[in-house]
Design a protein around this motif. Structure first.
Motif, PDB file in Angstrom:
ATOM      1  N   SER A 249       0.891  -1.178   0.129  1.00 30.62           N
ATOM      2  CA  SER A 249      -0.094  -0.212  -0.040  1.00 30.62           C
ATOM      3  C   SER A 249       0.867   1.122   0.044  1.00 30.62           C
ATOM      4  N   PHE A 250       0.477   2.207  -0.720  1.00 32.87           N
ATOM      5  CA  PHE A 250       1.288   3.556  -0.976  1.00 32.87           C
ATOM      6  C   PHE A 250      -0.013   4.763  -0.954  1.00 32.87           C
ATOM      7  N   GLY A 251       0.405   5.445   0.103  1.00 32.88           N
ATOM      8  CA  GLY A 251      -0.739   6.435   0.144  1.00 32.88           C
ATOM      9  C   GLY A 251      -2.394   5.924   0.040  1.00 32.88           C
ATOM     10  N   ASN A 252      -2.452   4.747   0.767  1.00 35.16           N
ATOM     11  CA  ASN A 252      -3.652   4.227   0.672  1.00 35.16           C
ATOM     12  C   ASN A 252      -4.206   3.452  -0.475  1.00 35.16           C
ATOM     13  N   PHE A 253      -3.084   3.458  -1.566  1.00 36.14           N
ATOM     14  CA  PHE A 253      -3.544   2.933  -2.927  1.00 36.14           C
ATOM     15  C   PHE A 253      -2.778   1.454  -3.057  1.00 36.14           C
ATOM     16  N   THR A 254      -3.470   0.586  -3.497  1.00 34.36           N
ATOM     17  CA  THR A 254      -2.855  -0.473  -4.107  1.00 34.36           C
ATOM     18  C   THR A 254      -2.944  -0.890  -5.615  1.00 34.36           C
TER      19      THR A 254
END
Length: 413
Positions: A249-254
């Motif tokens: 997860s990066f900045g709440n994105f996947t």
């Protein structure tokens, strides 16, 4: 004689002095003994307290072990692997009215079918976990299978027992997650992001509660068109034998990508986060199936839950087909959650969905629904009731509406 009289007081005085010294010595010795006895008593009390604490810790550890083996986990044949068993049973009654006749069916709710899963995991390091998953569904009288001509479906002889997950995975906090085997493709679930709390009885896959019910034409004759032929949420490529990778997860994105046997591939972007007064979840996917009729597909969904209980969900998708108009769908829901009772959340919602050109070119299908779900947290149970009206406008001739009501309960373990 005079001398004796003079010495007698001195002797008496000396004797009394000796007696006084002896008494003082005895008193000091007694106090010393009392102090030793008190010290021993204090030590015994301390040892008893330590023994009590040790017993309490042992009992707590035993209770924890019992809970692990009789509740969420079971003992593994390998001490390095932790095993968990979970699942649920979801049964209900379905009432369906096709405009001319009505019938009540005892069903397994296909919105969340009865299932059993076993997961084993071993920690290679603080960063890497290796896992395996076996999950199957046991469906007797699926709400997506019963209809006017087929009121019962049996799980005998293997019918209704379906594999959902037969996979291994490598989960790294730093590098992401790699999946191998039967399981969800990267795009699976991307049309079904829903924070309403009512998806158990109504979500973007609106055909689930009555998918096989047949439409009747204007003459009252059953057609060969089922509800599930007309309505679909185009939810990616579902499950299959695949290789899948999810990024950390990066900045709440996947980001996810997978290759499914048969040259099908897909990719998806997901988001899940919280900010002041709200939760937001979303997903979008692109896929190219191994198909002679469909070139590619785009689909996605977004759901917003406010702290006051209001929630909003939308979903949409379109298939790029080789010939004819591209089928598409749209879905919208408005819901509300509140703590009406001490048992758990009460969730209600209303939704609407439209599908075009799916079963036949020119078809226009619409449906709307009402949903209620009551949670009973201590019992790990959800009770629900839902209503849906299905409509189909067809160029070849009108068909009657179908009304469906389902009520039941899902019990988790």
């Amino acid at each position: 004689m005079r001398l004796q009289k003079q010495l007698l007081p001195l002797a008496v005085t000396a004797s009394m002095a000796l007696l006084s010294v002896g008494a003082q010595a005895a008193s000091a010795e007694t106090e010393a003994l009392r102090a030793q006895i008190q010290a021993l008593t204090d030590r015994l009390d301390q040892l008893e307290q330590q023994a009590t604490v040790a017993t309490q810790k042992a009992e707590a550890a035993e209770a924890k072990a019992d809970a692990a083996t009789s509740g969420r986990g079971i003992l593994s044949g390998n001490e390095n692997v932790r095993v968990t068993v979970s699942g649920h049973v979801n049964r209900g009654l379905l009432y369906a009215d096709d405009g001319r006749e009505s019938e009540t069916y005892n069903v397994d709710n296909d919105s969340s079918s009865t299932r059993l899963r076993v997961i084993g995991e071993a920690d290679v390091s603080d960063d890497l976990t290796i896992g395996s998953a076996i999950e199957a569904e046991f469906v007797s009288n699926s709400s997506f299978a019963v209809n006017q001509n087929n009121q019962t479906t049996s799980i005998s002889n293997g019918n209704g027992i379906n594999q959902r997950r037969l996979e291994v995975y490598f989960d790294s906090k730093r590098y992401g997650k790699l999946w191998l085997g039967q399981g969800s493709s990267a795009s699976d679930g991307t049309s079904e992001v829903d924070l309403s709390g009512t998806d158990l009885v109504g979500y973007s896959s609106t055909a689930d509660i009555a998918g096989a019910i047949l439409f009747r034409d204007s003459n009252g004759t059953l057609t060969s068109t089922q509800v599930g032929n007309v309505f679909s949420n185009f939810d990616g490529q579902g499950r299959g034998d695949r290789v899948r990778y999810d990024t950390p997860s990066f900045g709440n994105f996947t980001v996810s990508a997978s290759v499914v046997d048969g040259e099908t591939w897909d990719t998806a972007l997901r988001y899940a986060g919280e900010f002041d007064g709200a939760q937001l979840a979303a997903a979008i996917a692109y896929s190219e199936p191994d198909s002679t009729t469909v070139d590619n597909q785009v689909n996605g969904s977004v759901s917003l839950l406010l702290d006051n209980g209001l929630n909003f969900t939308v979903a949409a998708g379109e298939r790029d087909v080789v010939s004819g108009d591209n089928p598409r769908f749209y879905y919208g829901k408005v819901g509300y959650q509140t703590q009406l009772f001490s048992h758990g959340l009460t969730a209600v919602s209303v939704d609407y969905s439209q599908n075009d050109d799916l079963a036949l070119q020119g078809d226009e299908g619409e449906n709307f629904g009402l949903q209620l779900v009551q949670n009973f947290d201590k019992w790990s149970t959800e009770g629900y009731v839902g209503y849906r009206n299905y409509q189909l406008d067809r160029a070849a001739g009108n068909v009657d509406d179908i009304d469906a009501i389902i009520m039941g309960a899902r019990v988790k373990f």
